[in-house]
Design a protein around this motif. Sequence first.
Motif, PDB file in Angstrom:
ATOM      1  N   LEU A   1      15.514   5.864 -60.814  1.00 26.89           N
ATOM      2  CA  LEU A   1      14.576   7.276 -60.999  1.00 26.89           C
ATOM      3  C   LEU A   1      13.724   6.811 -59.721  1.00 26.89           C
ATOM      4  CD1 LEU A   1      14.722   8.172 -64.447  1.00 26.89           C
ATOM      5  CD2 LEU A   1      16.317   9.211 -62.655  1.00 26.89           C
ATOM      6  N   VAL A   2      12.870   5.663 -59.601  1.00 27.01           N
ATOM      7  CA  VAL A   2      11.589   5.717 -58.912  1.00 27.01           C
ATOM      8  C   VAL A   2      12.104   4.859 -57.299  1.00 27.01           C
ATOM      9  CG1 VAL A   2       9.696   3.757 -58.165  1.00 27.01           C
ATOM     10  CG2 VAL A   2      10.390   3.948 -60.313  1.00 27.01           C
ATOM     11  N   LEU A   3      12.766   4.428 -57.230  1.00 24.54           N
ATOM     12  CA  LEU A   3      13.529   4.726 -56.378  1.00 24.54           C
ATOM     13  C   LEU A   3      14.246   6.669 -55.523  1.00 24.54           C
ATOM     14  CD1 LEU A   3      15.957   1.809 -56.258  1.00 24.54           C
ATOM     15  CD2 LEU A   3      13.349   1.684 -54.647  1.00 24.54           C
ATOM     16  N   PHE A   4      15.111   7.044 -55.998  1.00 26.62           N
ATOM     17  CA  PHE A   4      15.162   8.550 -55.997  1.00 26.62           C
ATOM     18  C   PHE A   4      13.943   8.606 -56.064  1.00 26.62           C
ATOM     19  CE2 PHE A   4      16.708  12.251 -57.712  1.00 26.62           C
ATOM     20  CZ  PHE A   4      17.196  12.186 -56.326  1.00 26.62           C
ATOM     21  N   PHE A   5      13.142   8.990 -56.512  1.00 29.50           N
ATOM     22  CA  PHE A   5      12.309  10.158 -56.169  1.00 29.50           C
ATOM     23  C   PHE A   5      11.074   9.538 -55.452  1.00 29.50           C
ATOM     24  CE2 PHE A   5      12.803  11.907 -61.325  1.00 29.50           C
ATOM     25  CZ  PHE A   5      13.373  12.656 -60.659  1.00 29.50           C
ATOM     26  N   GLY A   6      11.219   8.421 -55.305  1.00 28.92           N
ATOM     27  CA  GLY A   6      10.388   8.339 -53.911  1.00 28.92           C
ATOM     28  C   GLY A   6      10.853   8.678 -52.573  1.00 28.92           C
TER      29      GLY A   6
ATOM     30  N   GLY B   1       4.810  12.662 -51.993  1.00 34.36           N
ATOM     31  CA  GLY B   1       3.476  12.186 -52.877  1.00 34.36           C
ATOM     32  C   GLY B   1       3.914  10.969 -53.430  1.00 34.36           C
ATOM     33  N   PHE B   2       5.400  11.233 -54.735  1.00 35.24           N
ATOM     34  CA  PHE B   2       5.756  10.830 -55.278  1.00 35.24           C
ATOM     35  C   PHE B   2       4.338   9.174 -55.410  1.00 35.24           C
ATOM     36  CE2 PHE B   2       7.946   7.713 -58.350  1.00 35.24           C
ATOM     37  CZ  PHE B   2       8.110   8.061 -59.587  1.00 35.24           C
ATOM     38  N   LEU B   3       5.083   8.337 -54.595  1.00 36.91           N
ATOM     39  CA  LEU B   3       4.831   6.825 -54.609  1.00 36.91           C
ATOM     40  C   LEU B   3       3.288   6.150 -54.151  1.00 36.91           C
ATOM     41  CD1 LEU B   3       7.703   5.630 -52.973  1.00 36.91           C
ATOM     42  CD2 LEU B   3       7.050   5.398 -55.228  1.00 36.91           C
ATOM     43  N   SER B   4       2.485   7.705 -54.078  1.00 36.54           N
ATOM     44  CA  SER B   4       1.326   7.643 -54.026  1.00 36.54           C
ATOM     45  C   SER B   4       0.183   6.723 -54.980  1.00 36.54           C
ATOM     46  CB  SER B   4       0.496   8.981 -53.401  1.00 36.54           C
ATOM     47  OG  SER B   4       0.621   9.499 -54.383  1.00 36.54           O
TER      48      SER B   4
ATOM     49  N   LEU C   1      10.013   6.236 -68.562  1.00 37.96           N
ATOM     50  CA  LEU C   1      10.951   6.875 -68.123  1.00 37.96           C
ATOM     51  C   LEU C   1      11.168   8.707 -67.819  1.00 37.96           C
ATOM     52  CD1 LEU C   1      14.466   6.023 -68.495  1.00 37.96           C
ATOM     53  CD2 LEU C   1      13.707   8.498 -68.719  1.00 37.96           C
ATOM     54  N   LEU C   2      10.244   9.121 -69.285  1.00 37.57           N
ATOM     55  CA  LEU C   2      10.926  10.278 -69.179  1.00 37.57           C
ATOM     56  C   LEU C   2       9.409  11.300 -68.544  1.00 37.57           C
ATOM     57  CD1 LEU C   2      11.698  11.354 -72.738  1.00 37.57           C
ATOM     58  CD2 LEU C   2      13.578  11.976 -71.534  1.00 37.57           C
ATOM     59  N   ALA C   3       8.821  10.799 -68.510  1.00 35.67           N
ATOM     60  CA  ALA C   3       6.980  11.163 -67.325  1.00 35.67           C
ATOM     61  C   ALA C   3       7.799  11.059 -66.046  1.00 35.67           C
ATOM     62  CB  ALA C   3       6.235  10.237 -68.042  1.00 35.67           C
ATOM     63  N   VAL C   4       8.426  10.168 -65.339  1.00 36.61           N
ATOM     64  CA  VAL C   4       8.810   9.685 -64.341  1.00 36.61           C
ATOM     65  C   VAL C   4       9.389  11.055 -64.010  1.00 36.61           C
ATOM     66  CG1 VAL C   4      10.191   8.183 -63.223  1.00 36.61           C
ATOM     67  CG2 VAL C   4       8.283   7.679 -64.226  1.00 36.61           C
ATOM     68  N   LEU C   5      10.712  11.235 -64.837  1.00 34.06           N
ATOM     69  CA  LEU C   5      11.375  12.147 -64.465  1.00 34.06           C
ATOM     70  C   LEU C   5      11.164  13.461 -64.064  1.00 34.06           C
ATOM     71  CD1 LEU C   5      14.255  12.858 -64.565  1.00 34.06           C
ATOM     72  CD2 LEU C   5      14.824  13.325 -66.827  1.00 34.06           C
ATOM     73  N   ARG C   6      10.144  13.777 -65.539  1.00 38.28           N
ATOM     74  CA  ARG C   6       9.138  15.287 -65.438  1.00 38.28           C
ATOM     75  C   ARG C   6       8.867  15.143 -63.793  1.00 38.28           C
ATOM     76  NH1 ARG C   6       6.068  16.824 -70.501  1.00 38.28           N
ATOM     77  NH2 ARG C   6       5.173  15.283 -69.843  1.00 38.28           N
ATOM     78  N   ASN C   7       7.307  14.537 -63.956  1.00 43.33           N
ATOM     79  CA  ASN C   7       6.844  14.749 -62.685  1.00 43.33           C
ATOM     80  C   ASN C   7       7.877  13.892 -61.084  1.00 43.33           C
ATOM     81  OD1 ASN C   7       5.042  11.997 -60.371  1.00 43.33           O
ATOM     82  ND2 ASN C   7       4.586  13.851 -61.565  1.00 43.33           N
ATOM     83  N   GLY C   8       8.638  13.261 -61.274  1.00 47.01           N
ATOM     84  CA  GLY C   8       9.479  14.402 -60.501  1.00 47.01           C
ATOM     85  C   GLY C   8       9.993  15.440 -59.853  1.00 47.01           C
ATOM     86  N   LEU C   9      10.432  15.364 -60.585  1.00 48.85           N
ATOM     87  CA  LEU C   9      10.957  17.176 -60.741  1.00 48.85           C
ATOM     88  C   LEU C   9      10.674  17.787 -60.310  1.00 48.85           C
ATOM     89  CD1 LEU C   9      13.183  16.744 -64.339  1.00 48.85           C
ATOM     90  CD2 LEU C   9      14.340  16.936 -61.375  1.00 48.85           C
ATOM     91  N   ASN C  10       9.167  18.060 -61.079  1.00 49.31           N
ATOM     92  CA  ASN C  10       7.551  18.325 -60.519  1.00 49.31           C
ATOM     93  C   ASN C  10       7.796  18.539 -58.837  1.00 49.31           C
ATOM     94  OD1 ASN C  10       8.037  19.717 -62.964  1.00 49.31           O
ATOM     95  ND2 ASN C  10       6.059  18.973 -63.808  1.00 49.31           N
TER      96      ASN C  10
END
Length: 332
Positions: free
Chosen positions: A27-32, A37-40, A287-296
């Motif tokens: 998920l980190v690689l995908f949203f990155g 701004g995900f990886l900031s 994991l869920l926080a990353v998923l929610r943040n990335g989708l937002n």
Amino acid sequence: MHEPWSGRLRRTVKTPEGYLSALLAVLVLFFGALAPGFLSSGNAVNLLEGCCVTAIMAIGLLVVLVVGGIDISFAATASVAQYLAGYLATRAHWPMPLVIAANLLTGALLGGLNALLIDRLRATSIIITISTMSLYFALLMYFTGGRSIYDLPAWWSDPVVLWQWSGEGDTTVRVTLPILVLLVVAALTAWLLNRTALGRQVHAVGGNPEAARRVGVRLLAVHLFAYGYLGLLAALAGLVQAHRVGESVPNALVGGELFVLASAVLGGASLTGGTGTVGGVLLGIVLLAVLRNGLNLMGISPYFFQVLLGLVVLASAAATGRKHRRPRDAIA
């Protein structure tokens, strides 16, 4: 003879924590790659700090799940304890130690009341805690009129940065008070569950309550501890939440129960009791926080995330249902 490192690695990867770690990396690689701004570093720090309140409640819920019960009232308990602390601090002008003590005691008592009602009424824990959730929250809104407390004392509302490092560009790493509180709660709970006789009793009651009763375990006492501990951590989470936002809002914590429950079951806690780890719960939260943040950040509707939460709990219920076909003799 010691087990080779390759064998230990394979065994670790096959655990819930191993699966979650692998999925989190994906998920980190995908949203990155796709979410601006995900990886900031700023986003990462905010995401971590935002996890603290729900993580503290999820760790408390883990103890109840391990003992074989379920509690839906923890957010309402946190709201009541937080508002009472806010009132005592701003209107009665109690000093910090007494405010914190009153907050934690209120949470523990409300949690213990759930266990007592479950035992005395011989009702399922989910029915009792849905009822007490409505009762606690309705009474809070009735007596407060839904009014927030904005003038919290400085010792409570002022930000506390324990350590900070700033590098080149936007690289900033900091450890704040909510993060420290979460780390202490996680370490204490892991020690209680894995290193103490009480923790072994919690696992025993969740795994087979009748067998635990026959060897002398007092079921009600163990349930009082589990539900009271969740209430205490919920109250602590309420303190942390008010510290982060600088005010006490009666309905700020209510509504996130599904996120907390999904994090716990995603981290390996069984809905039928007996299993679950603090590390798994923390990975589930992140994991869920990353998923929610990335989708937002990608502009996807937040309702889609709610759909995913529902599916996580539904999948967990289906999985535990297949493992436990026969009815279980459990208090909760």
